[in-house]
Motif scaffolding. Structure first.
Motif, PDB file in Angstrom:
ATOM      1  N   ARG A  14      -8.716  -4.637  -7.636  1.00 31.58           N
ATOM      2  CA  ARG A  14      -8.841  -5.127  -6.266  1.00 31.58           C
ATOM      3  C   ARG A  14      -9.454  -6.516  -6.338  1.00 31.58           C
ATOM      4  NH1 ARG A  14     -10.149  -3.076  -0.804  1.00 31.58           N
ATOM      5  NH2 ARG A  14     -11.360  -4.680   0.286  1.00 31.58           N
ATOM      6  N   ARG A  15      -8.814  -7.473  -5.657  1.00 30.73           N
ATOM      7  CA  ARG A  15      -9.303  -8.850  -5.645  1.00 30.73           C
ATOM      8  C   ARG A  15      -9.372  -9.328  -4.209  1.00 30.73           C
ATOM      9  NH1 ARG A  15      -8.986 -10.087 -10.886  1.00 30.73           N
ATOM     10  NH2 ARG A  15      -7.407  -9.043 -12.153  1.00 30.73           N
ATOM     11  N   GLU A  16     -10.527  -9.770  -3.827  1.00 29.15           N
ATOM     12  CA  GLU A  16     -10.723 -10.269  -2.464  1.00 29.15           C
ATOM     13  C   GLU A  16     -11.104 -11.745  -2.535  1.00 29.15           C
ATOM     14  OE1 GLU A  16     -13.759  -9.384   1.238  1.00 29.15           O
ATOM     15  OE2 GLU A  16     -12.900  -7.693   0.115  1.00 29.15           O
ATOM     16  N   GLN A  17     -10.421 -12.571  -1.765  1.00 26.71           N
ATOM     17  CA  GLN A  17     -10.641 -14.013  -1.799  1.00 26.71           C
ATOM     18  C   GLN A  17     -10.591 -14.575  -0.395  1.00 26.71           C
ATOM     19  OE1 GLN A  17     -11.011 -15.935  -4.934  1.00 26.71           O
ATOM     20  NE2 GLN A  17     -11.952 -17.146  -3.321  1.00 26.71           N
ATOM     21  N   ALA A  18     -11.448 -15.544  -0.131  1.00 26.01           N
ATOM     22  CA  ALA A  18     -11.476 -16.158   1.190  1.00 26.01           C
ATOM     23  C   ALA A  18     -10.515 -17.332   1.254  1.00 26.01           C
ATOM     24  CB  ALA A  18     -12.891 -16.643   1.517  1.00 26.01           C
ATOM     25  N   MET A  19      -9.956 -17.550   2.423  1.00 31.53           N
ATOM     26  CA  MET A  19      -9.161 -18.736   2.707  1.00 31.53           C
ATOM     27  C   MET A  19     -10.023 -19.607   3.612  1.00 31.53           C
ATOM     28  SD  MET A  19      -5.335 -17.157   3.287  1.00 31.53           S
ATOM     29  CE  MET A  19      -4.593 -18.780   3.350  1.00 31.53           C
ATOM     30  N   THR A  20     -10.539 -20.690   3.065  1.00 30.89           N
ATOM     31  CA  THR A  20     -11.496 -21.512   3.779  1.00 30.89           C
ATOM     32  C   THR A  20     -10.790 -22.489   4.700  1.00 30.89           C
ATOM     33  OG1 THR A  20     -12.982 -21.379   1.882  1.00 30.89           O
ATOM     34  CG2 THR A  20     -13.442 -23.093   3.506  1.00 30.89           C
ATOM     35  N   ALA A  21     -11.175 -22.508   5.954  1.00 32.53           N
ATOM     36  CA  ALA A  21     -10.571 -23.422   6.924  1.00 32.53           C
ATOM     37  C   ALA A  21     -11.077 -24.843   6.705  1.00 32.53           C
ATOM     38  CB  ALA A  21     -10.902 -22.972   8.341  1.00 32.53           C
ATOM     39  N   ILE A  22     -10.162 -25.812   6.774  1.00 34.19           N
ATOM     40  CA  ILE A  22     -10.527 -27.214   6.668  1.00 34.19           C
ATOM     41  C   ILE A  22      -9.776 -27.990   7.743  1.00 34.19           C
ATOM     42  CG2 ILE A  22     -10.961 -27.086   4.185  1.00 34.19           C
ATOM     43  CD1 ILE A  22      -8.221 -28.321   3.733  1.00 34.19           C
ATOM     44  N   GLY A  23     -10.061 -29.257   7.862  1.00 35.41           N
ATOM     45  CA  GLY A  23      -9.353 -30.089   8.826  1.00 35.41           C
ATOM     46  C   GLY A  23      -9.624 -29.660  10.247  1.00 35.41           C
ATOM     47  N   MET A  30      -5.933  -8.193  -2.409  1.00 34.71           N
ATOM     48  CA  MET A  30      -4.807  -7.706  -3.203  1.00 34.71           C
ATOM     49  C   MET A  30      -5.250  -6.505  -4.025  1.00 34.71           C
ATOM     50  SD  MET A  30      -2.195  -9.661  -2.519  1.00 34.71           S
ATOM     51  CE  MET A  30      -1.099  -9.197  -3.865  1.00 34.71           C
ATOM     52  N   ILE A  31      -4.488  -5.427  -3.935  1.00 33.50           N
ATOM     53  CA  ILE A  31      -4.744  -4.218  -4.721  1.00 33.50           C
ATOM     54  C   ILE A  31      -3.518  -3.954  -5.587  1.00 33.50           C
ATOM     55  CG2 ILE A  31      -5.174  -1.740  -4.672  1.00 33.50           C
ATOM     56  CD1 ILE A  31      -6.544  -2.124  -1.968  1.00 33.50           C
ATOM     57  N   ASN A  32      -3.736  -3.862  -6.879  1.00 33.67           N
ATOM     58  CA  ASN A  32      -2.640  -3.523  -7.791  1.00 33.67           C
ATOM     59  C   ASN A  32      -2.912  -2.142  -8.367  1.00 33.67           C
ATOM     60  OD1 ASN A  32      -0.278  -3.877  -9.383  1.00 33.67           O
ATOM     61  ND2 ASN A  32      -1.566  -4.367 -11.145  1.00 33.67           N
ATOM     62  N   ASP A  33      -1.993  -1.221  -8.128  1.00 38.07           N
ATOM     63  CA  ASP A  33      -2.159   0.160  -8.572  1.00 38.07           C
ATOM     64  C   ASP A  33      -1.049   0.506  -9.563  1.00 38.07           C
ATOM     65  OD1 ASP A  33      -2.432   2.861  -8.946  1.00 38.07           O
ATOM     66  OD2 ASP A  33      -2.666   3.350  -6.826  1.00 38.07           O
ATOM     67  N   PRO A  34      -1.306   0.347 -10.870  1.00 37.23           N
ATOM     68  CA  PRO A  34      -0.264   0.654 -11.859  1.00 37.23           C
ATOM     69  C   PRO A  34       0.035   2.141 -11.949  1.00 37.23           C
ATOM     70  CG  PRO A  34      -2.347   0.162 -12.943  1.00 37.23           C
ATOM     71  CD  PRO A  34      -2.548  -0.138 -11.492  1.00 37.23           C
ATOM     72  N   VAL A  35      -0.887   2.987 -11.494  1.00 39.08           N
ATOM     73  CA  VAL A  35      -0.654   4.431 -11.515  1.00 39.08           C
ATOM     74  C   VAL A  35       0.431   4.795 -10.515  1.00 39.08           C
ATOM     75  CG1 VAL A  35      -1.680   6.707 -11.197  1.00 39.08           C
ATOM     76  CG2 VAL A  35      -3.025   4.863 -12.239  1.00 39.08           C
ATOM     77  N   ALA A  36       0.311   4.244  -9.299  1.00 40.27           N
ATOM     78  CA  ALA A  36       1.318   4.486  -8.262  1.00 40.27           C
ATOM     79  C   ALA A  36       2.505   3.548  -8.388  1.00 40.27           C
ATOM     80  CB  ALA A  36       0.685   4.330  -6.876  1.00 40.27           C
ATOM     81  N   GLY A  37       2.374   2.525  -9.229  1.00 39.64           N
ATOM     82  CA  GLY A  37       3.454   1.553  -9.383  1.00 39.64           C
ATOM     83  C   GLY A  37       3.658   0.712  -8.144  1.00 39.64           C
ATOM     84  N   ALA A  38       2.545   0.302  -7.527  1.00 41.54           N
ATOM     85  CA  ALA A  38       2.646  -0.440  -6.270  1.00 41.54           C
ATOM     86  C   ALA A  38       1.587  -1.526  -6.196  1.00 41.54           C
ATOM     87  CB  ALA A  38       2.504   0.503  -5.080  1.00 41.54           C
ATOM     88  N   THR A  39       1.894  -2.560  -5.414  1.00 38.28           N
ATOM     89  CA  THR A  39       0.963  -3.640  -5.121  1.00 38.28           C
ATOM     90  C   THR A  39       0.799  -3.718  -3.611  1.00 38.28           C
ATOM     91  OG1 THR A  39       1.641  -4.898  -7.077  1.00 38.28           O
ATOM     92  CG2 THR A  39       0.518  -6.119  -5.333  1.00 38.28           C
ATOM     93  N   TYR A  40      -0.456  -3.824  -3.182  1.00 39.15           N
ATOM     94  CA  TYR A  40      -0.753  -3.860  -1.754  1.00 39.15           C
ATOM     95  C   TYR A  40      -1.412  -5.193  -1.402  1.00 39.15           C
ATOM     96  CZ  TYR A  40      -0.258   1.186  -2.429  1.00 39.15           C
ATOM     97  OH  TYR A  40       0.206   2.427  -2.769  1.00 39.15           O
ATOM     98  N   SER A  41      -0.926  -5.807  -0.334  1.00 39.00           N
ATOM     99  CA  SER A  41      -1.530  -7.021   0.199  1.00 39.00           C
ATOM    100  C   SER A  41      -2.120  -6.681   1.561  1.00 39.00           C
ATOM    101  CB  SER A  41      -0.470  -8.128   0.329  1.00 39.00           C
ATOM    102  OG  SER A  41      -1.021  -9.269   0.952  1.00 39.00           O
ATOM    103  N   LEU A  42      -3.458  -6.715   1.654  1.00 33.49           N
ATOM    104  CA  LEU A  42      -4.142  -6.314   2.871  1.00 33.49           C
ATOM    105  C   LEU A  42      -4.513  -7.529   3.716  1.00 33.49           C
ATOM    106  CD1 LEU A  42      -4.316  -3.757   1.121  1.00 33.49           C
ATOM    107  CD2 LEU A  42      -6.654  -3.428   1.951  1.00 33.49           C
ATOM    108  N   GLU A  43      -4.369  -7.394   5.017  1.00 35.91           N
ATOM    109  CA  GLU A  43      -4.763  -8.436   5.962  1.00 35.91           C
ATOM    110  C   GLU A  43      -5.839  -7.857   6.878  1.00 35.91           C
ATOM    111  OE1 GLU A  43      -1.214  -9.584   7.962  1.00 35.91           O
ATOM    112  OE2 GLU A  43      -0.287 -10.460   6.166  1.00 35.91           O
TER     113      GLU A  43
END
Length: 286
Positions: A92-101, A114-127
């Motif tokens: 699981r990787r969590e990263q900020a998108m910093t506002a500029i301008g 982003m969650i990568n689950d090789p056991v389930a064979g799936a990648t999840y992109s969370l918003e």
């Protein structure tokens, strides 16, 4: 169409050569991509193709970019994130998108998870801001490169001098590059191995009056298979520092690798656009 095939084949050939040099080593430094009014920061933790089992950990990540302009003005940005991996290799990787301008006045911080689950064979992109998740099923992408055919295409389009430079990059280290081993030490309770890579751009190569040196120092953990700290100094763009802090070797909570129950899930299918780039479903005969 021929030019397109040449570009793709050349890129694949160069990539294959680069990966062959150090297959276990992650990218040497973090970098930023700026588009519109947002700055998205991707670091060493941002891309990992290798599944690492039985080596769980969690940590906070910090990336700092500093650039000093010709008039003495100084630009500094710090971005934080978090990384976790369980014993089965889920990440699981969590990263900020910093506002500029124009968007910098907004109090809301947009996060990417982003969650990568090789056991389930799936990648999840969370918003998190919209409580939605995109799921894409992982498939294997096999790229076969016929080196003889690629070189034949290249010879038709490239000069002998350019061809020699390409072969040098594929077969060995990049020219004007020096690597120094820095030994071992302990960072954040983790044993790491250090390496310093110095790349010199000769005077005149990119219009520069004098030679330029880009120095990247990387401290890599063989046990965790991750970069714990890296620092890059580039006179063209400034300095960047990436590091992990608060590293814990305990097994992370399983819920970190699951889509929350109140999220709406969108199925992307196999090789879904936007998640599994450069992947495809193998044909039955393959």
């Amino acid at each position: 169409m021929t030019q397109l095939r040449l570009t793709f084949a050349l890129g694949a050939l160069l990539s294959a050569g680069a990966f062959a040099q150090e297959p276990h080593q992650p990218p040497p430094f973090g970098f930023a991509f700026q588009g519109g009014d947002f700055l998205y920061v991707r670091t060493e933790g941002g891309m990992e193709n290798k599944i690492v089992k039985n080596s769980p950990y969690s940590a906070q990540s910090v990336t700092e970019f500093t650039q000093t302009l010709a008039d003495g003005n100084r630009i500094h940005r710090t971005t934080s994130g978090s990384i976790a991996r369980d014993s089965e290799g889920r990440t699981r990787r969590e990263q900020a998108m910093t506002a500029i301008g124009q968007m910098s006045g907004s109090a809301e911080t947009v996060k990417s998870v982003m969650i990568n689950d090789p056991v389930a064979g799936a990648t999840y992109s969370l918003e998190p801001h919209s409580h939605s998740a995109h799921v894409s099923h992982n498939t294997t992408f096999n790229l076969r490169v016929d080196k003889a055919a690629v070189e034949g295409m290249m010879k038709e389009k490239m000069s002998a001098e350019a061809m020699a430079k390409v072969k040098m990059r594929v077969r060995g280290p990049e020219p004007n590059t020096k690597t120094d081993e820095l030994g071992q030490q302990v960072m954040e309770g983790v044993s790491v191995q250090g390496k310093r890579v110095t790349r010199t751009i000769p005077a005149g190569e990119i219009g520069n009056d004098r030679a330029l040196e880009i120095v990247t120092e990387t401290w890599f953990s063989p046990e965790l298979q991750v970069v714990v700290m890296s620092r890059t100094t580039d006179p063209r763009s400034g300095d960047s520092v990436y590091k992990l802090t608060n590293v814990s070797r305990a097994e992370p909570d399983r819920s970190l690798f699951e889509v929350p129950a109140d999220y709406q899930i969108r199925e992307e299918g196999r090789g879904g656009a936007g998640v599994n780039i450069m992947r495809r479903t193998p044909r039955p005969e393959e």
